[in-house]
Design an enzyme around this catalytic site. Structure first.
Site, short mmCIF file in Angstrom:
data_model
loop_
_atom_site.label_atom_id
_atom_site.label_comp_id
_atom_site.label_asym_id
_atom_site.label_seq_id
_atom_site.Cartn_x
_atom_site.Cartn_y
_atom_site.Cartn_z
CB CYS A 75 -1.61 0.39 40.45
SG CYS A 75 -2.38 -0.95 39.51
NE ARG A 76 5.29 -4.68 39.04
CZ ARG A 76 4.98 -5.88 38.55
NH1 ARG A 76 3.75 -6.35 38.68
NH2 ARG A 76 5.88 -6.60 37.93
#
Length: 112
Positions: A75-76
């Site tokens: 993810c981020r």
């Protein structure tokens, strides 16, 4: 007697960006981006499939993936992917890896 202790440790691997990249090069894997679709559109790892971990149908969509194939999740920053990795492991995925630091720490160029 102490089975509850076994379930407290994650059954997935947390990998550094270098370890994650090496795994992608060495094995055919399912690469799963669990960010929102707008984040994915802004840039993602080549070959990634996008299934938003915060979407209500995440478990249903993830269940359609090949559970026997290694699944690399990111993810981020690594927080949502850790949550997704835990869910995948509980759903029967045998080999799950989470990218520590997410795309923020990914050294290679993202694709659109």
């Amino acid at each position: 007697m102490f089975d509850f202790l076994k379930s407290s440790a994650p059954a997935y691997q947390n990998l550094t960006p270098a370890q994650f990249a090496e795994g992608l090069r060495r094995h055919p894997v399912t690469l799963l981006d669990v960010r929102r679709p707008d984040e994915f559109a802004g840039g993602h790892l080549p070959g990634a499939v996008n299934i938003d971990v915060t979407a209500p149908d995440f478990a249903q969509r993830a269940a359609a993936l090949d559970k026997s194939k290694p699944t690399y999740v990111y993810c981020r920053s690594g927080a949502r992917s850790a949550s997704a990795a835990g869910q995948l492991t509980k759903a029967g995925f045998a080999n799950v890896a989470n990218l520590l630091g997410g795309v923020l720490d990914w050294p290679e160029k993202l694709v659109r």
